[in-house]
Structures are given as C-alpha cells and as structure tokens.
Design an enzyme around this catalytic site. Structure first.
Site, mmCIF file in Angstrom:
data_model
loop_
_atom_site.group_PDB
_atom_site.id
_atom_site.type_symbol
_atom_site.label_atom_id
_atom_site.label_comp_id
_atom_site.label_asym_id
_atom_site.label_seq_id
_atom_site.Cartn_x
_atom_site.Cartn_y
_atom_site.Cartn_z
ATOM 1 N N GLU A 198 -5.263 -8.711 -10.107
ATOM 2 C CA GLU A 198 -4.803 -7.946 -8.945
ATOM 3 C C GLU A 198 -5.719 -8.306 -7.785
ATOM 4 O O GLU A 198 -6.866 -7.850 -7.727
ATOM 5 C CB GLU A 198 -4.867 -6.456 -9.226
ATOM 6 C CG GLU A 198 -4.190 -5.636 -8.144
ATOM 7 C CD GLU A 198 -3.814 -4.273 -8.663
ATOM 8 O OE1 GLU A 198 -2.720 -4.137 -9.234
ATOM 9 O OE2 GLU A 198 -4.639 -3.360 -8.517
ATOM 10 N N TYR A 246 -4.244 1.635 -2.758
ATOM 11 C CA TYR A 246 -5.650 1.691 -3.183
ATOM 12 C C TYR A 246 -5.712 1.925 -4.691
ATOM 13 O O TYR A 246 -4.972 2.763 -5.228
ATOM 14 C CB TYR A 246 -6.405 2.786 -2.414
ATOM 15 C CG TYR A 246 -6.483 2.426 -0.942
ATOM 16 C CD1 TYR A 246 -7.470 1.565 -0.465
ATOM 17 C CD2 TYR A 246 -5.499 2.860 -0.047
ATOM 18 C CE1 TYR A 246 -7.496 1.170 0.871
ATOM 19 C CE2 TYR A 246 -5.518 2.467 1.294
ATOM 20 C CZ TYR A 246 -6.523 1.617 1.737
ATOM 21 O OH TYR A 246 -6.535 1.211 3.041
ATOM 22 N N SER A 247 -6.597 1.176 -5.344
ATOM 23 C CA SER A 247 -6.732 1.294 -6.797
ATOM 24 C C SER A 247 -7.470 2.579 -7.155
ATOM 25 O O SER A 247 -8.417 2.970 -6.462
ATOM 26 C CB SER A 247 -7.541 0.124 -7.356
ATOM 27 O OG SER A 247 -7.004 -1.094 -6.940
ATOM 28 N N TYR A 297 -6.038 -8.923 -3.423
ATOM 29 C CA TYR A 297 -5.397 -8.514 -2.164
ATOM 30 C C TYR A 297 -6.207 -8.982 -0.974
ATOM 31 O O TYR A 297 -7.336 -9.446 -1.134
ATOM 32 C CB TYR A 297 -5.206 -6.996 -2.113
ATOM 33 C CG TYR A 297 -6.390 -6.177 -2.611
ATOM 34 C CD1 TYR A 297 -7.457 -5.874 -1.778
ATOM 35 C CD2 TYR A 297 -6.427 -5.709 -3.927
ATOM 36 C CE1 TYR A 297 -8.530 -5.117 -2.241
ATOM 37 C CE2 TYR A 297 -7.497 -4.955 -4.389
ATOM 38 C CZ TYR A 297 -8.548 -4.666 -3.547
ATOM 39 O OH TYR A 297 -9.602 -3.916 -3.997
ATOM 40 N N CYS A 354 -10.039 -8.633 -10.362
ATOM 41 C CA CYS A 354 -9.617 -7.827 -9.206
ATOM 42 C C CYS A 354 -10.580 -8.024 -8.042
ATOM 43 O O CYS A 354 -11.791 -8.052 -8.229
ATOM 44 C CB CYS A 354 -9.567 -6.352 -9.589
ATOM 45 S SG CYS A 354 -8.823 -5.313 -8.313
#
Ligand code: FAD
Length: 405
Positions: free
Chosen positions: A403, A194-195, A405, A363
């Site tokens: 980034e 988790y960012s 996901y 992101c």
C-alpha cells in the site's frame, strides 16, 4: 443473448466522483490508458476501455467499480463525466436485452504484483459502513506530535473516539476523512484516506477509539510549497473537535490470524501506521500469554531517529516479539541507509522466512517499491532462491501486500 444485443448495448465503466480520492492508482494501473483526469475528476474513456477490470482491485475505495448499461452509440462521454459531482441514475434499457458481466469474467486476467486477496486466516473486514452521504462523526481524543520539535516533518498521532457508535476496524484498513469547506471550484473537498494505526481492540485496549498517523503536507512531491488540505486539517485538530469519517476501506491488506504465521513489515514515514496496528495486536496477545508463535521483522526507514514516528516505543518492544531494523538516510555520523539496505543486510533471515508461512507488508511512499523489490531479488539470489517464483506464489496466496501513496 443474440448478437444484436451486444451490438446495441455497452456495459460502461464509470468512477464514482463522490467516493474517488484521486489517488491516481487506477490511471497508473490501466494497461491501455483508458483512464484520464482533470483537476477534479477521474474518468474512464468509453472508446478505449475494454472492461478488463485490472484497475478495480487496486482501488482503495471501491469508487472505480461502477457500471452502467448504455446504448453503444450514446455512452457518457469523457467531457460529460468530468463535469459530474455524482454518478447518473441508471437508465432502464430492458427493451434492449441484458449484457454478460464482462468485468467479472475478465477479473482473473488482471495481472498483479501484489496480493488482491487477504491472507486466508484474516478476519472478515467490515467495509463501507459510512460514505460521503452518510458520514460518521467522531471526536478528537488527542493530537500528539511524534517527530522531534526541530524535525523537518510534522507527523502526528491523532486519536479519534467513536463514543457509543459501532465502526469495527482491523489492522491494515483505512478510513476516509472529509475535510470541511470547499475547494477552489467551490465544491466540497473530496475525502482523504488514512491508515488505521491501532489494533482492532482500540487505541487504548478495550476502548472504542482508534488512531491515525498523519504527516502534515507542506510541500508537494517535487518540493514545491503547498498546503495539503486533509493533512493540515487533521494535524491542526484540537481535543474535543468533531471529525467526519467514511469507510472502513481495505479488504486485502490485513494480517493473518493463525498461529505460527510470520510477518515481514517494510515501511517508511506514515507507512508505519498499519505496522503499528499489527505489532500492537500481537504485543497484546503475547502479553496475555496467547502469543501466536510466529516471527515478526520490521524494516523502517526515515531521515533520522527524530523523524521516525513511534521511535521511542519501538525500541521498547520485546526482542522475542519483533526483530526491528531501522534505516536512517540523513543521520549524523552514520552512512546513509534505506530500508532496502537493511533488508539486504538481514538477507539470510529474510530468505529463511520467505520459505515458510510468511506474510509481507510494504507501506509508505510510492517511490519505495522498486528498491524493496530489488532487495528481495538480491537476497534471494544470495540464498539460492528463485525470487520471481516465490513472489508469484506469495501474491497468489494473499501473502504479499503493498500500500503506497
Ligand atoms: C490507502 C491510503 C492510505 C493512506 N494513509 C495515510 C496515512 O496513514 N498517513 C498519511 O499522512 N497519509 C496517508 N495517505 C495519504 C493521504 O490520503 C493524503 O493523500 C495526504 O495526507 C495528502 O493529503 P492533503 O489533503 O494534505 O494534500 P492535498 O491537498 O491532497 O495535496 C496537496 C499537494 O501535495 C501533494 N501531496 C499529496 N500527498 C503528499 C504526500 N504524502 N507527500 C508530499 N506531497 C503530497 C499533492 O500531489 C498535491 O500537489 C494515504 C493514502 C492512501 C491512498
């Protein structure tokens, strides 16, 4: 080294099953399809891997970067690796000589569409201070729903407190969360990444805490109902609960620290987390009269305002700090818009920034990349800029970060 030694020995590429988060990045990156997986492990096929190292820099955890010198006739097979819960202890093969570091020498050959190194002025991040064998226990200080009560997605702001423990984080880094319990095979759950959504000096300035922005996963990417293990665990946490974390992770998706640097931030959904951290850091600097002087542009997409995390606070940011462009794909009485549309609408300003000291951050969900790259191409065409050249330069200078996901 004699030819006979390279004939006998193999520097075998392995993935650490204890740290791997099964994000599929390595399998997608490998140019020769040497990486495969089953329900449990990601593994490298020794009969295909040529040690090109293309998969190593994109791996968010570093679990990919493991090598064992083995006899060429007896490498660890794919079947064997799929059974592993941890890497095997290295075996001493000194009698057979040593091998050159193929991975390192080939690293430069890895083609990249985004920067593998941090901006030149980024602070040096702390990495891998805690792992699965030695996690850090933190305490939940708060768990707030960010999306409207009637919104389809449940996205939460979860504040975790370190107490008196040291765990330095920078905006753009991630942490691993270890969900308690075991999976369907009776093995401990692997960690989820988790960012960090806070600035480096804490979620509350000067406090030893940080926040995550977590979406509760209730359906998979195809819309099939599922119960996401990590996200549901986090979203259900109560104040005072203890959570085990690992990391920090991430050595490149970091913000520049020098005066005058501009940021273009493009995100969807929980991809807002690192952007919030970066924005908040600069907001605090500005509030102290120590503004860095650079511009910030934010392109943020969601279905509607009620589905957009941090919608209210975003609207309150000073206009001289950040230029915010929101894109709603399902808002009532509005034409559908996505981040790439907003990027093109602001094409002239974006193109101007691309020609100066600017850092791009993308992101969110994997699917967003193509549209965003097409938008950059289109707005550069309109401004008479050569996008492929500009992109390549930014990538090589640590100024283009992705980034997803
Ligand atoms: C570097 C990095 C940073 C990340 N940062 C964040 C963050 O800030 N906030 C955040 O919420 N997530 C973030 N993630 C994603 C996060 O790590 C988990 O993958 C996500 O929470 C789902 O985990 P889960 O355990 O709930 O689902 P799982 O139990 O792992 O998966 C259940 C099913 O849902 C599917 N699935 C997995 N993720 C999603 C998704 N996002 N949407 C729909 N279906 C999915 C899986 O394919 C699987 O079929 C990040 C991932 C990476 C690699």
């Amino acid at each position: 080294m004699g030819a006979s030694e390279t004939e006998v020995l193999l520097k075998q590429h392995l993935i650490d099953p204890e740290v791997c988060i099964r994000c599929n990045t390595c399998e997608e990156t490998c140019p020769i399809d040497a990486i495969t997986h089953d329900d449990r492990n990601y593994v490298v096929d020794p009969s295909i891997c040529n040690g090109c190292n293309a998969c190593v820099p994109p791996c968010p955890t570093g679990s990919i970067d493991h090598w064992r010198t083995v006899l060429k006739v007896a490498p660890y097979s794919v079947e064997e690796q799929l059974q592993w819960d941890e890497l095997p202890v290295p075996v001493e093969l000194a009698a057979h000589g040593s091998l050159p570091d193929t991975a390192e020498t080939n690293q430069q050959n890895a083609a990249a569409s985004h920067s593998l190194q941090a901006p030149h002025s980024a602070l040096q991040p702390h990495l891998h201070l805690h792992d699965l064998k030695n996690p850090l226990t933190v305490t939940v200080a708060g768990n707030f729903r960010l999306t409207d009560a009637d919104a389809e997605s449940d996205i939460r702001h979860i504040v975790l407190d370190f107490g008196n423990q040291i765990f330095p984080l920078l905006e753009g880094q991630s942490v691993g969360v270890i969900p308690p319990g075991v999976d369907a095979l009776g093995k401990p759950h692997y960690l989820r990444m988790y960012s960090v959504a806070s600035a480096r000096d804490g979620e509350r300035e000067g406090h030893n805490n940080f926040a995550l922005t977590v979406k509760r996963v209730v359906s998979d990417h195809d819309g099939k109902p599922v119960h996401g293990v990590g996200s549901n665990y986090l979203c259900d946490l109560q104040k005072g609960d203890k959570v085990q974390i690992t990391g920090p992770y991430g050595a490149s998706f970091l913000m520049p620290n020098h005066a005058g640097s501009n940021l273009i931030m493009i995100c969807t959904g929980t991809g807002a987390a690192p952007m919030r951290g970066m924005t908040e850091y600069r907001r605090r600097l500005q509030a102290k009269g120590a503004g860095v002087g650079g511009k910030m542009m934010l392109f943020f997409g969601a279905r509607s305002s009620g589905e957009l995390p941090y919608f209210g606070p975003l609207l309150k940011l000073p206009a001289d700090l950040i230029d915010v462009h929101l894109a709603f794909s399902r808002a009532e009485d509005q034409a559908r818009a996505y981040v790439q549309d907003k990027l093109r609408d602001a094409g002239a300003s974006v193109a101007q920034l691309l020609q100066s000291d600017t850092y791009v951050y993308i992101c969110g969900l994997k699917g967003m990349e193509t549209g965003v790259m097409d938008a950059f191409q289109a707005l550069c065409d309109e401004a008479g800029l050569n996008w492929p050249e500009c992109h390549e330069k930014m990538v090589s200078e640590g100024r283009f970060h992705v980034e997803t996901y």
